[in-house]
Design a protein around this motif. Sequence first.
Motif, PDB file in Angstrom:
ATOM      1  N   VAL A 142      70.060 -26.652  40.019  1.00 33.61           N
ATOM      2  CA  VAL A 142      71.319 -25.899  40.363  1.00 33.61           C
ATOM      3  C   VAL A 142      71.562 -25.584  41.651  1.00 33.61           C
ATOM      4  O   VAL A 142      72.631 -25.566  42.345  1.00 33.61           O
ATOM      5  N   MET A 143      70.225 -25.345  42.550  1.00 35.04           N
ATOM      6  CA  MET A 143      70.588 -25.331  43.978  1.00 35.04           C
ATOM      7  C   MET A 143      71.082 -26.560  44.710  1.00 35.04           C
ATOM      8  O   MET A 143      71.784 -26.688  45.514  1.00 35.04           O
ATOM      9  N   VAL A 147      74.743 -26.808  46.789  1.00 33.49           N
ATOM     10  CA  VAL A 147      74.750 -27.223  48.145  1.00 33.49           C
ATOM     11  C   VAL A 147      75.477 -28.406  48.140  1.00 33.49           C
ATOM     12  O   VAL A 147      76.252 -28.634  49.030  1.00 33.49           O
ATOM     13  N   TYR A 148      75.311 -29.312  47.239  1.00 33.98           N
ATOM     14  CA  TYR A 148      76.257 -30.425  47.472  1.00 33.98           C
ATOM     15  C   TYR A 148      77.705 -30.311  47.181  1.00 33.98           C
ATOM     16  O   TYR A 148      78.436 -30.776  48.047  1.00 33.98           O
ATOM     17  N   GLY A 153      81.773 -32.111  51.936  1.00 33.41           N
ATOM     18  CA  GLY A 153      82.981 -32.343  52.668  1.00 33.41           C
ATOM     19  C   GLY A 153      82.733 -31.762  54.033  1.00 33.41           C
ATOM     20  O   GLY A 153      83.841 -31.796  54.900  1.00 33.41           O
ATOM     21  N   SER A 154      81.685 -31.160  54.547  1.00 38.29           N
ATOM     22  CA  SER A 154      81.632 -30.457  55.958  1.00 38.29           C
ATOM     23  C   SER A 154      81.601 -31.602  57.129  1.00 38.29           C
ATOM     24  O   SER A 154      82.639 -31.527  58.181  1.00 38.29           O
ATOM     25  N   LEU A 155      81.100 -32.898  56.943  1.00 41.55           N
ATOM     26  CA  LEU A 155      81.288 -33.858  58.225  1.00 41.55           C
ATOM     27  C   LEU A 155      82.625 -34.317  57.828  1.00 41.55           C
ATOM     28  O   LEU A 155      83.314 -34.771  58.810  1.00 41.55           O
ATOM     29  N   ILE A 191      72.159 -33.406  52.030  1.00 42.83           N
ATOM     30  CA  ILE A 191      71.684 -32.093  52.030  1.00 42.83           C
ATOM     31  C   ILE A 191      71.095 -31.691  50.794  1.00 42.83           C
ATOM     32  O   ILE A 191      70.173 -30.873  50.671  1.00 42.83           O
ATOM     33  N   SER A 192      71.463 -32.275  49.464  1.00 42.17           N
ATOM     34  CA  SER A 192      70.757 -31.944  48.452  1.00 42.17           C
ATOM     35  C   SER A 192      69.783 -32.646  47.932  1.00 42.17           C
ATOM     36  O   SER A 192      68.988 -32.426  46.922  1.00 42.17           O
TER      37      SER A 192
END
Length: 356
Positions: A142-143, A147-148, A153-155, A191-192
Amino acid sequence: MQKYCKTGDKTMAMDDCDIDVFGPRIEGGAALLANRELAVALRADGDEAEEENRALDCVETVRAKPNEFWRFMLRMSLGAVMHPYEYAKILMQLGFEPMPAVISTNWLGRTTLFLPSANHYLRYIRQIDGVPGLYRGLIARVMGSTVYAAFSGSLVNLLGWRHLETQTHPFRNYLCNMLRDALILTTGLAISHPFYVISVRQMAQFVGREVIYSSLKGSVEEILQQAGPLGLYVGFVPRLLSDLGVLFCTSTLSALCARFGLFNSRRREYNSVLIQFGAVMLFYPLQVVGACMACSGSAVAAGAPPYMPVYGQWVDCLSDLVVRGDHYRGAFMFRRVLSKVQVQRSRDPFTVSRLM
């Protein structure tokens, strides 16, 4: 000769009536101007009506579109409910077969060896760990999903590519959209992925009954102590290649079908699902490699002999799985046929010999 002119119902002499030579021309010009003003007014009214209709359509679309937060919560809830099946799938991908194969008949009536289904796995896990044991590794999963969804979409947002302008050429539009989706996918996966490694190792502890990766903090400390920061990204490359391959296949085939009109608009959604399913099955062996590499050489028994060889590179793992015929294990969870390659390699200590 007296000349007469007719005005209304009376007939008058030419001297008594005023004849304006330019009267009809002026009246015609005024009528033309009035018609133009009327046409402009009607056109303005039509544009306003069209804009109003568009605004109403946008409002209806916004109303019909559910909130992103609730969509995410619904997806997380469904993932939590279906987590036991994901647990069984991970154990299948790792090659853990606690129950022997059984003889049965296939769809053609031929005698075939079948491995236990996901329901057999769930009953087996519940007998040993109870109902709470079916949700081993859920928190890390779930974490990772959270995070995904939050940072994928940050980049793209940092580069300003979230809303790309529609290109006039279809091929440029296709390339821009695929590049944007690839960046989103790569960022979210990078990230995930550490949470994926932790989740796989927590679920793999069922094989050897370890308690090393019992919490997120303890799992991170154990991985960093054992393999350093790179230990959090074992199996990242095959998972990335799998997702990018699925994205490329689905985007390319969908664009080609839309360009040449191969699919009807009514069947487009169903055909998109079929295209995605075929692409996922094509690159599924890389998902198996990612799960195996996330566990190989770790402190759990499932990542070491006799359950699994210790692989140095993910390419070695893929070639070894292909030779054994294990590269599609876990793809079908409810009717698992034992392939002829696995039956013929009955002396291999890492295949079906320990199951029969």
